[in-house]
Write a protein that holds these residues in place. Structure first.
Motif, PDB file in Angstrom:
ATOM      1  N   SER A  11       0.807  -1.216   0.000  1.00  0.00           N
ATOM      2  CA  SER A  11       0.000   0.000   0.000  1.00  0.00           C
ATOM      3  C   SER A  11       0.838   1.263   0.000  1.00  0.00           C
ATOM      4  CB  SER A  11      -0.896   0.010   1.242  1.00  0.00           C
ATOM      5  OG  SER A  11      -0.101  -0.043   2.413  1.00  0.00           O
ATOM      6  N   LEU A  12       0.214   2.326  -0.502  1.00  0.00           N
ATOM      7  CA  LEU A  12       0.755   3.681  -0.403  1.00  0.00           C
ATOM      8  C   LEU A  12      -0.365   4.566   0.133  1.00  0.00           C
ATOM      9  CD1 LEU A  12       1.666   2.408  -3.459  1.00  0.00           C
ATOM     10  CD2 LEU A  12       3.204   4.358  -3.290  1.00  0.00           C
ATOM     11  N   ASN A  13      -0.143   5.231   1.244  1.00  0.00           N
ATOM     12  CA  ASN A  13      -1.158   6.068   1.871  1.00  0.00           C
ATOM     13  C   ASN A  13      -0.618   7.447   2.184  1.00  0.00           C
ATOM     14  OD1 ASN A  13      -3.157   4.034   2.005  1.00  0.00           O
ATOM     15  ND2 ASN A  13      -2.358   3.282   3.950  1.00  0.00           N
ATOM     16  N   ALA A  14      -1.504   8.419   2.141  1.00  0.00           N
ATOM     17  CA  ALA A  14      -1.213   9.722   2.731  1.00  0.00           C
ATOM     18  C   ALA A  14      -1.622   9.648   4.199  1.00  0.00           C
ATOM     19  CB  ALA A  14      -1.996  10.811   2.013  1.00  0.00           C
ATOM     20  N   SER A 116      -7.317  -1.375  -5.651  1.00  0.00           N
ATOM     21  CA  SER A 116      -7.353  -1.608  -7.092  1.00  0.00           C
ATOM     22  C   SER A 116      -6.266  -2.556  -7.581  1.00  0.00           C
ATOM     23  CB  SER A 116      -7.218  -0.273  -7.844  1.00  0.00           C
ATOM     24  OG  SER A 116      -8.247   0.615  -7.481  1.00  0.00           O
ATOM     25  N   LEU A 117      -5.269  -2.830  -6.755  1.00  0.00           N
ATOM     26  CA  LEU A 117      -4.201  -3.733  -7.187  1.00  0.00           C
ATOM     27  C   LEU A 117      -4.725  -5.163  -7.206  1.00  0.00           C
ATOM     28  CD1 LEU A 117      -1.203  -4.044  -7.967  1.00  0.00           C
ATOM     29  CD2 LEU A 117      -0.729  -4.453  -5.541  1.00  0.00           C
ATOM     30  N   ASP A 118      -4.651  -5.801  -8.363  1.00  0.00           N
ATOM     31  CA  ASP A 118      -5.137  -7.173  -8.501  1.00  0.00           C
ATOM     32  C   ASP A 118      -4.028  -8.072  -9.032  1.00  0.00           C
ATOM     33  OD1 ASP A 118      -4.916  -6.449 -11.167  1.00  0.00           O
ATOM     34  OD2 ASP A 118      -7.076  -6.347 -11.520  1.00  0.00           O
ATOM     35  N   ALA A 119      -4.381  -9.325  -9.310  1.00  0.00           N
ATOM     36  CA  ALA A 119      -3.379 -10.290  -9.776  1.00  0.00           C
ATOM     37  C   ALA A 119      -2.774  -9.879 -11.106  1.00  0.00           C
ATOM     38  CB  ALA A 119      -4.006 -11.678  -9.875  1.00  0.00           C
ATOM     39  N   ASP A 120      -3.574  -9.273 -11.979  1.00  0.00           N
ATOM     40  CA  ASP A 120      -3.032  -8.834 -13.263  1.00  0.00           C
ATOM     41  C   ASP A 120      -1.979  -7.745 -13.070  1.00  0.00           C
ATOM     42  OD1 ASP A 120      -4.622 -10.587 -14.666  1.00  0.00           O
ATOM     43  OD2 ASP A 120      -6.188  -9.111 -15.086  1.00  0.00           O
ATOM     44  N   GLY A 121      -2.220  -6.840 -12.123  1.00  0.00           N
ATOM     45  CA  GLY A 121      -1.240  -5.803 -11.841  1.00  0.00           C
ATOM     46  C   GLY A 121       0.055  -6.373 -11.308  1.00  0.00           C
ATOM     47  N   GLU A 140      -2.385  -4.806   3.403  1.00  0.00           N
ATOM     48  CA  GLU A 140      -3.115  -3.617   2.978  1.00  0.00           C
ATOM     49  C   GLU A 140      -3.432  -3.589   1.481  1.00  0.00           C
ATOM     50  OE1 GLU A 140      -2.051  -0.411   6.469  1.00  0.00           O
ATOM     51  OE2 GLU A 140      -1.055  -0.171   4.547  1.00  0.00           O
ATOM     52  N   VAL A 141      -3.205  -4.711   0.778  1.00  0.00           N
ATOM     53  CA  VAL A 141      -3.715  -4.860  -0.582  1.00  0.00           C
ATOM     54  C   VAL A 141      -4.529  -6.153  -0.609  1.00  0.00           C
ATOM     55  CG1 VAL A 141      -1.844  -3.570  -1.653  1.00  0.00           C
ATOM     56  CG2 VAL A 141      -1.625  -6.052  -1.387  1.00  0.00           C
ATOM     57  N   SER A 142      -5.131  -6.463  -1.742  1.00  0.00           N
ATOM     58  CA  SER A 142      -6.024  -7.612  -1.807  1.00  0.00           C
ATOM     59  C   SER A 142      -5.271  -8.928  -1.614  1.00  0.00           C
ATOM     60  CB  SER A 142      -6.751  -7.637  -3.152  1.00  0.00           C
ATOM     61  OG  SER A 142      -5.856  -7.966  -4.203  1.00  0.00           O
ATOM     62  N   ALA A 143      -6.002  -9.921  -1.092  1.00  0.00           N
ATOM     63  CA  ALA A 143      -5.424 -11.258  -0.947  1.00  0.00           C
ATOM     64  C   ALA A 143      -5.049 -11.831  -2.302  1.00  0.00           C
ATOM     65  CB  ALA A 143      -6.419 -12.173  -0.231  1.00  0.00           C
ATOM     66  N   GLU A 144      -5.829 -11.516  -3.331  1.00  0.00           N
ATOM     67  CA  GLU A 144      -5.542 -11.982  -4.691  1.00  0.00           C
ATOM     68  C   GLU A 144      -4.189 -11.484  -5.170  1.00  0.00           C
ATOM     69  OE1 GLU A 144      -7.214 -11.122  -9.229  1.00  0.00           O
ATOM     70  OE2 GLU A 144      -8.159 -10.185  -7.497  1.00  0.00           O
ATOM     71  N   ALA A 145      -3.920 -10.195  -4.952  1.00  0.00           N
ATOM     72  CA  ALA A 145      -2.654  -9.622  -5.398  1.00  0.00           C
ATOM     73  C   ALA A 145      -1.484 -10.188  -4.600  1.00  0.00           C
ATOM     74  CB  ALA A 145      -2.692  -8.100  -5.266  1.00  0.00           C
ATOM     75  N   LEU A 162       6.301 -12.200   4.952  1.00  0.00           N
ATOM     76  CA  LEU A 162       4.936 -11.724   5.158  1.00  0.00           C
ATOM     77  C   LEU A 162       4.824 -11.035   6.510  1.00  0.00           C
ATOM     78  CD1 LEU A 162       1.888 -11.529   4.518  1.00  0.00           C
ATOM     79  CD2 LEU A 162       1.643 -13.808   5.552  1.00  0.00           C
ATOM     80  N   ASN A 163       4.342  -9.797   6.476  1.00  0.00           N
ATOM     81  CA  ASN A 163       4.007  -9.050   7.692  1.00  0.00           C
ATOM     82  C   ASN A 163       2.488  -8.841   7.654  1.00  0.00           C
ATOM     83  OD1 ASN A 163       4.364  -5.578   8.672  1.00  0.00           O
ATOM     84  ND2 ASN A 163       4.067  -7.345   9.996  1.00  0.00           N
ATOM     85  N   PRO A 164       1.694  -9.782   8.211  1.00  0.00           N
ATOM     86  CA  PRO A 164       0.239  -9.735   8.045  1.00  0.00           C
ATOM     87  C   PRO A 164      -0.410  -8.648   8.904  1.00  0.00           C
ATOM     88  CG  PRO A 164       0.818 -11.563   9.466  1.00  0.00           C
ATOM     89  CD  PRO A 164       2.122 -10.952   8.991  1.00  0.00           C
ATOM     90  N   ALA A 165      -0.195  -7.407   8.510  1.00  0.00           N
ATOM     91  CA  ALA A 165      -0.712  -6.270   9.253  1.00  0.00           C
ATOM     92  C   ALA A 165      -1.396  -5.329   8.263  1.00  0.00           C
ATOM     93  CB  ALA A 165       0.426  -5.546   9.972  1.00  0.00           C
ATOM     94  N   PRO A 166      -2.690  -5.018   8.479  1.00  0.00           N
ATOM     95  CA  PRO A 166      -3.542  -5.628   9.497  1.00  0.00           C
ATOM     96  C   PRO A 166      -3.824  -7.097   9.182  1.00  0.00           C
ATOM     97  CG  PRO A 166      -4.847  -4.312   8.003  1.00  0.00           C
ATOM     98  CD  PRO A 166      -3.418  -4.064   7.634  1.00  0.00           C
ATOM     99  N   TYR A 167      -4.214  -7.850  10.190  1.00  0.00           N
ATOM    100  CA  TYR A 167      -4.450  -9.270  10.015  1.00  0.00           C
ATOM    101  C   TYR A 167      -5.812  -9.468   9.351  1.00  0.00           C
ATOM    102  CZ  TYR A 167      -4.111 -14.242  10.960  1.00  0.00           C
ATOM    103  OH  TYR A 167      -4.012 -15.610  10.811  1.00  0.00           O
ATOM    104  N   ASN A 168      -5.826 -10.086   8.163  1.00  0.00           N
ATOM    105  CA  ASN A 168      -7.068 -10.263   7.409  1.00  0.00           C
ATOM    106  C   ASN A 168      -6.923 -11.458   6.477  1.00  0.00           C
ATOM    107  OD1 ASN A 168      -5.413  -9.251   5.339  1.00  0.00           O
ATOM    108  ND2 ASN A 168      -6.155  -7.154   5.625  1.00  0.00           N
ATOM    109  N   ASP A 169      -7.691 -11.476   5.382  1.00  0.00           N
ATOM    110  CA  ASP A 169      -7.678 -12.637   4.498  1.00  0.00           C
ATOM    111  C   ASP A 169      -6.370 -12.805   3.740  1.00  0.00           C
ATOM    112  OD1 ASP A 169      -8.149 -10.351   3.004  1.00  0.00           O
ATOM    113  OD2 ASP A 169      -9.643 -11.268   1.694  1.00  0.00           O
TER     114      ASP A 169
END
Length: 320
Positions: A11-14, A116-121, A140-145, A162-169
């Motif tokens: 991820s990139l965030n402001a 918006s980041l997906d496997a194709d990206g 902070e990006v999709s599980a697919e990506a 892997l740094n699973p933060a936040p912890y999710n799928d």
């Protein structure tokens, strides 16, 4: 020696950071003591941290086609990071609202363009991932990506961190492919909890689990039959130096990136953990995420240390 090659998919965030005297109570309106904007996002933070520690870094992510997105990308490019796979999309750039009180840090994240980041990206960056020494992933990006990136890395022999933060799928998707898993105390508990199907996430039998413990440092837990890149005979505890805490934002990212740089440079897991603890400790002494990320020179890394026979040994790849 050539610099270690690290690809970060994330991820990139402001970041808008607010310093408050204490945590607000329910329904309470509170005036902040200070406000500041910083470049952030766990992926971007880890990319900057790795670059400052001497790695050759490629960033894969998404920003909005807006002023904040251009600001974030330019910041990475200033650090020498390859941003050809950081594309602008037609949704707002990700945002993190951070409150810092005397005791802790709280963060609310709006994914925005990061979603918006997906496997194709990720596939578009496959050649960079294939050439990497290590791949860094977060939550902070999709599980697919994240899964697509991990599969490419494993196919080509790159170490998956892997740094699973936040912890999710993302955790369930990537844990079976991860060589090194870095969690804080809360994430370590989540790692042991069954999911909705009653299943506990599976880790690779030769993976290494690293638990960060704030001011106490970290603990490295080898799993069943730990092998490369582990080199771990048993549990390792690494103490953190005592420092004056200004802002803990970014400390976990500094730790994860430093660990990955250490491993990618040929260090043992124990030496990588020592480097990571020092990086995390440095980060809490400076306000903001990316401003707090140290260089290798700032950490004043010891290039040699006593071995178990009382002599001293040199670790190749520790010069950076």
């Amino acid at each position: 020696m050539s610099a270690p090659k690290i690809v970060v998919v994330g991820s990139l965030n402001a970041d808008v950071t607010l310093w408050v005297p204490r945590r607000p109570s329910p329904d309470e309106t509170m005036h902040a003591e200070r406000i500041a904007w910083f470049r952030g996002g766990k992926g971007a933070n880890q990319a900057v941290a790795a670059a400052r520690l001497g790695a050759e870094v490629v960033m894969v992510g998404r920003v909005g086609d807006d002023e904040q997105g251009r600001w974030l990308r330019s910041g990475l490019e200033t650090e020498g990071i390859d941003c050809r796979h950081v594309a602008g999309v037609g949704v707002p750039t990700g945002l993190a609202a951070i409150t810092v009180d005397p005791d802790d840090v709280s963060i609310v994240v709006a994914a925005g363009a990061n979603a918006s980041l997906d496997a194709d990206g990720v596939q578009a960056a496959a050649s960079g991932i294939a050439a990497a020494d290590a791949l860094l992933l977060q939550g902070e990006v999709s599980a697919e990506a994240a899964r697509a990136a991990a599969e490419i890395a494993r196919e080509h022999g790159a170490t998956v961190v892997l740094n699973p933060a936040p912890y999710n799928d993302v955790a369930a998707a990537v844990l079976p492919l991860a060589d090194i898993v870095i969690v804080n105390r809360a994430e370590a508990q989540q790692l042991r909890q069954p999911d909705a199907r009653g299943c506990v996430p599976e880790l690779r039998p030769d993976a290494v689990l690293v638990e960060t413990q704030g001011a106490a440092g970290c603990v490295v837990h080898p799993l069943r039959g730990a092998g490369p890149p582990a080199e771990v005979d048993g549990e390792i505890s690494v103490a953190a130096p005592q420092v004056a805490v200004v802002d803990a934002t970014g400390a976990g990212d500094a730790f994860a990136a430093a660990f990955a740089v250490g491993i990618a440079s040929g260090a043992t897991v124990e030496d990588a953990a020592r480097l990571a603890v020092r990086a995390g400790a440095w980060a809490v002494t400076v306000a903001g995420a990316q401003p707090s990320l140290p260089t290798m020179a700032q950490l004043q890394v010891q290039l040699v240390r006593p071995d178990r026979r009382g002599g001293r040994r040199h670790r190749p790849g520790r010069e950076r």
